[in-house]
Design a protein around this motif. Structure first.
Motif, short mmCIF file in Angstrom:
data_model
loop_
_atom_site.label_atom_id
_atom_site.label_comp_id
_atom_site.label_asym_id
_atom_site.label_seq_id
_atom_site.Cartn_x
_atom_site.Cartn_y
_atom_site.Cartn_z
N GLY A 87 0.76 -1.39 -0.02
CA GLY A 87 -0.26 0.02 0.10
C GLY A 87 0.93 1.70 -0.09
O GLY A 87 0.55 2.51 -0.52
N LEU A 88 1.96 0.91 0.56
CA LEU A 88 2.89 2.41 0.68
C LEU A 88 3.13 3.17 -0.99
O LEU A 88 2.47 4.20 -1.14
N PRO A 89 3.52 2.41 -1.74
CA PRO A 89 3.78 3.06 -3.19
C PRO A 89 2.10 3.44 -4.00
O PRO A 89 2.38 4.78 -4.31
N LEU A 90 0.73 3.15 -3.40
CA LEU A 90 -0.19 3.54 -3.43
C LEU A 90 -0.42 4.90 -3.20
O LEU A 90 -1.03 5.48 -3.69
N SER A 91 0.01 4.60 -1.64
CA SER A 91 -0.42 6.22 -0.78
C SER A 91 0.38 6.85 -1.44
O SER A 91 0.25 8.08 -1.17
N LEU A 92 1.21 7.14 -2.02
CA LEU A 92 2.68 7.88 -1.94
C LEU A 92 2.14 8.75 -4.35
O LEU A 92 2.09 9.69 -3.77
N LYS A 93 1.04 7.62 -4.84
CA LYS A 93 0.63 8.00 -6.15
C LYS A 93 -0.34 8.76 -5.79
O LYS A 93 -0.96 10.04 -5.65
N LEU A 94 -1.28 8.72 -4.40
CA LEU A 94 -2.71 9.54 -4.20
C LEU A 94 -2.25 10.69 -3.23
O LEU A 94 -3.11 11.35 -3.22
N ASP A 99 -1.13 12.56 -5.61
CA ASP A 99 -2.47 13.38 -6.82
C ASP A 99 -3.81 13.81 -6.63
O ASP A 99 -3.82 15.37 -7.05
N GLN A 100 -4.25 13.94 -4.84
CA GLN A 100 -5.00 14.63 -4.08
C GLN A 100 -4.44 15.46 -2.81
O GLN A 100 -4.95 16.34 -2.88
N ALA A 101 -3.14 15.21 -2.44
CA ALA A 101 -2.81 16.56 -1.75
C ALA A 101 -2.19 17.64 -2.61
O ALA A 101 -1.85 18.61 -2.22
N THR A 115 -4.29 21.07 2.57
CA THR A 115 -3.64 20.84 3.45
C THR A 115 -4.13 19.74 4.13
O THR A 115 -3.89 19.10 5.16
N GLY A 116 -5.44 19.61 3.97
CA GLY A 116 -6.42 19.01 4.97
C GLY A 116 -6.17 17.23 4.80
O GLY A 116 -6.00 16.91 5.61
N ARG A 117 -6.10 17.52 3.35
CA ARG A 117 -5.59 15.73 3.10
C ARG A 117 -5.23 15.66 3.42
O ARG A 117 -3.85 13.87 3.04
N LEU A 118 -3.35 16.57 2.69
CA LEU A 118 -1.98 16.43 2.95
C LEU A 118 -1.98 15.48 4.66
O LEU A 118 -1.38 14.76 4.84
N VAL A 119 -2.37 16.45 5.61
CA VAL A 119 -2.62 16.28 6.76
C VAL A 119 -3.21 13.75 7.20
O VAL A 119 -2.46 13.92 7.91
N LEU A 120 -3.88 14.34 6.34
CA LEU A 120 -4.64 12.95 6.86
C LEU A 120 -3.58 12.02 6.52
O LEU A 120 -4.60 10.96 6.88
N ILE A 121 -3.31 11.99 5.14
CA ILE A 121 -2.82 10.84 4.33
C ILE A 121 -1.57 11.05 5.38
O ILE A 121 -1.23 9.34 5.38
N LEU A 122 -1.01 11.77 5.57
CA LEU A 122 0.51 12.02 5.93
C LEU A 122 0.05 10.82 7.71
O LEU A 122 1.33 9.82 8.08
N SER A 123 -1.59 11.18 8.42
CA SER A 123 -1.55 10.48 9.43
C SER A 123 -1.92 8.87 9.37
O SER A 123 -1.11 8.12 10.09
N VAL A 124 -2.45 8.54 8.52
CA VAL A 124 -3.03 7.83 7.98
C VAL A 124 -1.41 6.68 8.00
O VAL A 124 -1.96 5.42 8.13
N LEU A 125 -0.47 7.42 7.20
CA LEU A 125 0.58 6.71 6.60
C LEU A 125 1.90 6.04 7.89
O LEU A 125 2.15 5.42 7.73
#
Length: 206
Positions: free
Chosen positions: A62-69, A72-74, A80-90
């Motif tokens: 999932g790590l490569p797919l999450s980096l793509k997300l 593309d999404q943040a 900024t909000g989505r960036l913080v969310l994705i990094l927190s999940v990671l």
């Protein structure tokens, strides 16, 4: 002549008399099947080991797919909000995978120690039941080899070969599943390449 020393652990000493036997085609699978009765009393620890392997594979996949997300999404939309969310999940996933990896290592250490100890105990107990004629006919070097080198080879297979084979097999299955979802044509090419590699290895094997 009576029973031999190899009868103490049916199939194990016979199937892995030399360090190169598990490397033959199908040898490791037969070796693992022989050891199943010794692993069966440790199903709880084996479940933890399997969960740790699955969690590690899920994180690595999932790590490569999450980096793509993340890109593309943040990063590209500057969200900024989505960036913080994705990094927190990671970060949470990394901590969870690390914790499960520690549990997996502990569980496997306990399991492989118990299995190897059972093999040694059973072999030594069988040694006490053998007749004096057996010891008269048996060369001391052969006996020491069974008790030392052969059991050491089995221990190395249990500690290194089995977990590596299981993790590698799960990795191949997960990778092929991801490729099938992302690009089925690439998945088919990969399957053909894997089959050709196996066939080539069997042809060049001595």
């Amino acid at each position: 002549a009576g029973p031999g020393l190899g009868d103490a652990v049916p199939g194990v000493a016979a199937s892995v008399p030399r360090a190169t036997a598990p490397q033959r085609a199908g040898g490791l699978l037969h070796f693992a099947a022989t050891l199943i009765p010794y692993f069966r009393p440790h199903l709880a620890w084996l479940t933890l080991i399997l969960l740790g392997m699955v969690a590690n594979l899920a994180f690595e996949t999932g790590l490569p797919l999450s980096l793509k997300l993340l890109v593309d999404q943040a990063l590209v939309p500057r969200d900024t909000g989505r960036l913080v969310l994705i990094l927190s999940v990671l970060a949470g996933a990394a901590l969870l995978a690390s914790g499960l990896a520690l549990v997996q290592d502990y569980a496997y250490a306990r399991t492989e120690t118990a299995v190897v100890a059972e093999l040694r105990t059973r072999l030594f107990a069988h040694l006490q039941t053998l007749s004096l004629g057996f010891f008269a006919d048996c060369k001391p070097g052969d006996l020491l080899s069974r008790l030392g080198a052969d059991l050491a080879a089995i221990e190395q297979a249990v500690v290194l070969a089995l977990p590596a084979t299981l993790a590698g097999s799960l990795g191949v299955v997960v990778s092929l599943a991801c490729m099938l979802v992302l690009e089925w044509r690439l998945c088919l090419v990969s399957i053909v390449g894997i089959l050709l590699s196996f066939l080539a290895a069997r042809r060049i094997e001595p």
